[in-house]
Each structure stands twice: as C-alpha cells, then as structure tokens.
Design an enzyme around this catalytic site. Sequence first.
Site, PDB file in Angstrom:
ATOM      1  N   MET A 184      -0.628   1.259  -0.920  1.00  0.00           N
ATOM      2  CA  MET A 184       0.652   1.242  -1.240  1.00  0.00           C
ATOM      3  C   MET A 184       1.652   0.748  -0.407  1.00  0.00           C
ATOM      4  O   MET A 184       1.786   1.041   0.816  1.00  0.00           O
ATOM      5  CB  MET A 184       1.379   2.755  -1.734  1.00  0.00           C
ATOM      6  CG  MET A 184       0.258   3.343  -2.902  1.00  0.00           C
ATOM      7  SD  MET A 184       0.905   4.912  -3.203  1.00  0.00           S
ATOM      8  CE  MET A 184       0.325   5.904  -1.734  1.00  0.00           C
ATOM      9  N   GLY A 236       4.891   4.238   2.411  1.00  0.00           N
ATOM     10  CA  GLY A 236       3.879   3.155   2.726  1.00  0.00           C
ATOM     11  C   GLY A 236       2.633   3.896   2.958  1.00  0.00           C
ATOM     12  O   GLY A 236       2.562   4.373   4.017  1.00  0.00           O
ATOM     13  N   SER A 237       1.592   3.658   2.397  1.00  0.00           N
ATOM     14  CA  SER A 237       0.504   4.614   2.676  1.00  0.00           C
ATOM     15  C   SER A 237      -0.783   3.902   1.624  1.00  0.00           C
ATOM     16  O   SER A 237      -0.572   3.030   1.164  1.00  0.00           O
ATOM     17  CB  SER A 237       0.597   5.987   2.293  1.00  0.00           C
ATOM     18  OG  SER A 237       1.352   6.176   1.044  1.00  0.00           O
ATOM     19  N   ARG A 238      -1.805   4.794   1.718  1.00  0.00           N
ATOM     20  CA  ARG A 238      -2.971   4.523   0.899  1.00  0.00           C
ATOM     21  C   ARG A 238      -3.814   5.603   0.373  1.00  0.00           C
ATOM     22  O   ARG A 238      -3.599   6.809   0.786  1.00  0.00           O
ATOM     23  CB  ARG A 238      -3.966   3.891   1.820  1.00  0.00           C
ATOM     24  CG  ARG A 238      -5.498   3.502   1.450  1.00  0.00           C
ATOM     25  CD  ARG A 238      -6.252   2.958   2.482  1.00  0.00           C
ATOM     26  NE  ARG A 238      -7.508   3.192   2.528  1.00  0.00           N
ATOM     27  CZ  ARG A 238      -8.290   3.221   3.673  1.00  0.00           C
ATOM     28  NH1 ARG A 238      -7.797   2.444   4.606  1.00  0.00           N
ATOM     29  NH2 ARG A 238      -9.337   3.247   3.567  1.00  0.00           N
TER      30      ARG A 238
END
Length: 232
Positions: free
Chosen positions: A102, A189-191
Amino acid sequence: MSIAHSIRAQIPPIHREGYPFISGFAVASLVLFWIWTPLGWIGALLTVWCALFFRDPVRVTPVREGIVVAPADGRISMVTQVLPPVELGLGDQPLPRISIFMSVFNCHVNRSPVTGRIDRIAYRPGTFINAELDKASEDNERNSLVISTPDGRIGVIQIAGLVARRIVSFVREGQSIGAGERFGLIRFGSRLDVYLPDGTKSLVAEGQTAVAGETILADFRLGDNGRTYRAD
C-alpha cells in the site's frame, strides 16, 4: 437526483481514525496561511491528501464460501511460497503467501479476506524498513491475525512500512468476522501478507492492482491448476 447529491455521492466517507489528523493538518494550514499564503496552499493540499488517505469507501464483497478476497488496496508485490512467521502457529512448512503493498495514496482501511473466527492476534515490535522488501515480513513491526474457516486457517499480517508508525486493530481474539469486514488500518504506507493453506492456488499475479474486499485472491473450491497472466 440533485447536483449536490450527485457530488456528495462521489466523495467517500472518512474513517473516524482520520479525524484528529485531518483537523491537525487543517489547523496547521490556517497558521501557514497567516505566515505566508503559498505555504498555506501547500498545507491545504496536504490536508486534502490526509483526508483521502483515511477514506473508507463502500465495497461490494463476494460472499460465496471458499473465496479469499484482498485485505487491502494496493499492488500485488509478491506471490510466493515461504515459511510463515512463528507467531502465526501455522506450522513449519512453506505456505503460499500473497503480499499487497500500500502506497501513501492507497486507502489504508484493512478488510478480512475470509469469513471465520479470529483464533489468534499477535503483535510484534520491529523496525520500519521499506515494506516492499521481502525481509520486512520478518524485521518490521507487525500485527498478525489467524482466522479459522471451514477450508483451513488463514494468516493475515499488517506490516508497518518506511513511513508507517502505527498499526490499528479493531478486532479481538475469539470474534467472528465476515469477508470484507473492517479489521484495522495502518498509518501511512505499508503492506499486508496473506498466508493460505498448503496447496491453495493464487488467482492474482505480481503487479496486479488489488481492491480491498473485492479482488479475489484465491478460491478454495476451484479445481483448476492456476492461471497464467500477461502484462500489456
């Protein structure tokens, strides 16, 4: 339908977690306008971006049993077979894993990939390296869920990224959850990693765009041997 109603229908709702941040950006923008107008406009743009970050649009989720949907908006960054983290308790053999990255421009509200019961929630502190790197699965701060379904146990991991500094969870152990229901978010912002039962075939490919609660990642009831993809 009035023009005003048509415009409002195009604006997604904002998740309540975002209100303090949006308010902070708005107040800072007013101060910047007072200091120097160009700075104020920069602040206003950042305020709009913050509101978009915390958007929480309605999603239409397929409800047939056996379907695994994307838990996050973003890009499918990896489709691989790896050993799951120990805290998931999913065994010591490699399992299919689908990773969704993301960016700061994606909606960050996370949704359950399946209908089932949350058997385990495990938080683990860590670093904040780029979430696109494979080692982020082991090194970064993360929050893990294990969901039991009639077709097996699913692992879902929220992984903080380079900019992300807070993982928020809305659920608890022992709770039942439906596919597409919100279970948390990650700020900025990440995953997300999804671990599937052994032998599950992925229905997505690396580089594909995923929509939380709508894109089908896998289907336990599907009998084919997988699919091939073409980038155009």
